[in-house]
Enzyme design. Structure first.
Site, PDB file in Angstrom:
ATOM      1  N   ASP A  67     140.640  46.449  -7.263  1.00  0.00           N
ATOM      2  CA  ASP A  67     139.769  47.606  -7.085  1.00  0.00           C
ATOM      3  C   ASP A  67     138.377  47.127  -6.710  1.00  0.00           C
ATOM      4  O   ASP A  67     138.212  45.985  -6.279  1.00  0.00           O
ATOM      5  CB  ASP A  67     139.767  48.472  -8.349  1.00  0.00           C
ATOM      6  N   TYR A 111     137.267  45.900 -19.822  1.00  0.00           N
ATOM      7  CA  TYR A 111     136.977  44.551 -20.304  1.00  0.00           C
ATOM      8  C   TYR A 111     136.218  44.613 -21.618  1.00  0.00           C
ATOM      9  O   TYR A 111     135.109  44.098 -21.730  1.00  0.00           O
ATOM     10  CB  TYR A 111     136.176  43.773 -19.255  1.00  0.00           C
ATOM     11  N   GLU A 169     149.312  42.983  -9.819  1.00  0.00           N
ATOM     12  CA  GLU A 169     147.883  42.886  -9.558  1.00  0.00           C
ATOM     13  C   GLU A 169     147.410  41.468  -9.853  1.00  0.00           C
ATOM     14  O   GLU A 169     147.843  40.847 -10.824  1.00  0.00           O
ATOM     15  CB  GLU A 169     147.086  43.888 -10.399  1.00  0.00           C
ATOM     16  N   ASP A 229     136.807  41.995  -9.111  1.00  0.00           N
ATOM     17  CA  ASP A 229     137.611  41.192 -10.028  1.00  0.00           C
ATOM     18  C   ASP A 229     139.087  41.178  -9.699  1.00  0.00           C
ATOM     19  O   ASP A 229     139.786  40.215  -9.983  1.00  0.00           O
ATOM     20  CB  ASP A 229     137.425  41.688 -11.467  1.00  0.00           C
TER      21      ASP A 229
END
Length: 549
Positions: free
Chosen positions: A112, A261, A518, A109
């Protein structure tokens, strides 16, 4: 050393501390103590915006090409010979092995190596929606093949992950152990435990979003690969039935996902979202009946929302429902409920425009001095790109409906009519902000323009490419030798859209600054359609007009 990003993806920290996600309230920008200072700041910002744009039109074709490259950098599994991002290699080749299922493939995603099913599915839904609305523009730019590949890389994985009608594997890897390490995906030593939802452990949100993704993708592949489209639709229908029959939040069944999430908005928005996509894919009236019959109890016509994201789908639901109303694609009994959906869709549009009069500051989306829509400090760009897409799509729906169709903003009995052109102008402004028309003159699309983030918070991009050095890099070795380097990443994460600046347009290009540096797949996905549409408009515009853009 441990990466301090446990809550990176959870955008609803406020809600978890007791603020209702229904309210979506945010503190407004602090007022200036001195009017003179405010005037000076505004003048400086205005000058900086012009300088940042350098007076040139953006190259939307280049942005489109780069945005699709990003998804190749995020691939997990065995990479094909056509792989264009050469600094990546095969990874995650034993995913699912311990559980006796093949879960090789899909997307990481962000920076990572966990495969989170909910944001991955939302990414594929938005890529598919981009092609449904602007597929002709993508094809005209010569990028249709790459866009279809990006979608299919996700849907192929979902087919694998949907192992039984009432079983969906929703996560591979563990965020906590993953964040203890800074490694290339090719060197992963962290847990690859897989987690599923089923009848006893429901996950209506992740199953619903995956159903939406596969239904939307079935529309995309209907002409070019009808057999595959039929297969996707079959899985989508099964997943929706599973999600609806065995209701529950997936983060109650998979505790490991809560810090990353968590489904703060619940699962009812995903059920409405999936039903609308299934209606669009099949034309079956029973799916629209579901959306109308559950409109009130599921919050579809009750929640006035100021954001659209991998978690909160209500604005998307409301805009899709409003489309049906504007196009007359409904039965007479549906009309009054669809009008309520449209009212809430226009609350979202007006909130972005700053035109809601009722509800105070919380009724509208904050703007940075440079004009960026601002929701919250952590990865704010996800809200910018998703808003740009929704605003563009809705402006198209209004334009198709005819001259009389407009957004009704305001409140207190003083409604103001806003044209489709004005709605789209805001969408375009957000895209241009991302590409560098901002006070810093920075493109937040990595690799685009002359000035963009060079220290993206991304393991694979920040470490020497596997093809150049196959020497194993251990769990903490990456922290010791690569994470803390002040130099630019050795690999450019082309097409990634980073978290972006704060509410004052400030941005710090530092690998440790994960809130801003990120990137996530769902940041870029909505922009595929936007870049394609804007490229077409630039081609169609007279040369003199294009030069002024």
């Amino acid at each position: 050393m441990r990466e301090g990003a446990a809550a990176r993806r959870q955008p609803h920290a406020e809600a978890q501390r007791g603020v209702s996600p229904r309210a979506m309230s945010r503190a407004g920008a602090a007022p200036s103590c001195r009017l003179l200072l405010l005037v000076v700041v505004v003048v400086v910002v205005a000058a900086a915006v012009v300088g940042g744009a350098e007076g040139k039109a953006h190259n939307y074709e280049d942005a489109l090409q780069k945005s699709l490259l990003y998804f190749e950098a995020q691939r997990s599994g065995r990479l094909p010979h056509s792989q264009r991002v050469a600094w990546r290699h095969h990874s995650g080749l034993t995913d699912g092995l311990e559980q006796g299922v093949d879960l090789v493939g899909g997307y990481y995603d962000a920076g990572d190596h966990v495969k989170f099913g909910l944001p991955m599915a939302f990414t594929v839904t938005m890529l598919s929606w981009s092609l449904i609305e602007y597929g002709g523009d993508v094809a005209a730019a010569g990028e249709l093949g790459h866009a279809l590949e990006a979608i299919k890389w996700g849907t192929d994985y979902f087919i694998k992950a949907h192992t039984k009608p009432d079983e969906l594997w929703a996560e591979v890897g563990d965020g906590d152990t993953d964040h203890y390490c800074w490694q290339r995906p090719e060197d992963m030593t962290t847990s690859r435990q897989a987690y599923k939802v089923d009848r006893e452990h429901p996950g209506s949100d992740v199953a619903g979003e995956t159903a939406a993704a596969m239904a939307a993708a079935s529309i995309v592949f209907r002409d070019s690969n009808p057999h595959y489209a039929h297969l996707l639709l079959h899985h989508a229908q099964q997943l929706f039935e599973f999600a609806d029959k065995y209701r529950g939040k997936y983060d109650s069944s998979i505790a490991e996902v809560k810090s990353y999430y968590a489904s703060v908005s619940g699962y009812k928005d995903e059920l409405l979202w999936a039903a609308l996509w299934l209606h669009r894919a099949t034309g079956r009236a029973d799916y629209l009946d579901y959306v109308v019959d559950n409109a009130d109890s599921f919050g579809g016509t009750g929640w006035a929302i100021n954001e659209f994201s991998w978690d909160v789908k209500y604005a998307g639901v409301q805009i899709l429902a409003a489309r049906l109303l504007l196009r007359g694609e409904h039965a007479a009994r549906h009309r009054s409920t669809l009008e309520q959906y449209r009212a809430k869709a226009e609350h979202y549009v007006c909130a972005c425009l700053g035109r809601n009069a009722d509800g105070g500051a919380d009724a509208n989306v904050e703007r940075s001095p440079g004009g960026m829509l601002y929701i919250r400090q952590w990865n704010n760009m996800q809200y910018v790109t998703s808003a740009a897409f929704l605003l563009s799509a809705y402006s198209d729906y209004l334009a198709e409906a005819g001259e009389a169709a407009a957004v009704s903003c305001g409140g207190g009995g003083e409604a103001v009519s806003v044209s489709a052109e004005e709605v789209f102008a805001l969408a375009r402004a957000q895209v241009d902000y991302v590409l560098g028309t901002n006070p810093r003159g920075v493109s937040y699309l990595v690799g685009y323009g002359s000035k963009y983030p060079n220290r993206v918070h991304h393991r694979a991009a920040s470490i020497v490419p596997y093809k150049h050095s196959k020497e194993f890099i251990g769990c903490t070795q990456g922290f010791d030798h690569w994470f803390g380097r002040r130099s630019s990443n050795p690999n450019v994460l082309v097409g990634a859209i980073v978290g972006g600046p704060d509410r004052r347009d400030r941005f710090r290009d530092n690998r440790e600054n994960y809130m801003q540096t990120e990137a996530c797949t769902y940041n870029t996905a909505p922009m595929v359609g936007m870049f394609a549409k804007l490229h077409r408009m630039a081609r169609e515009a007279p040369a003199s007009t294009a030069a002024e853009v």
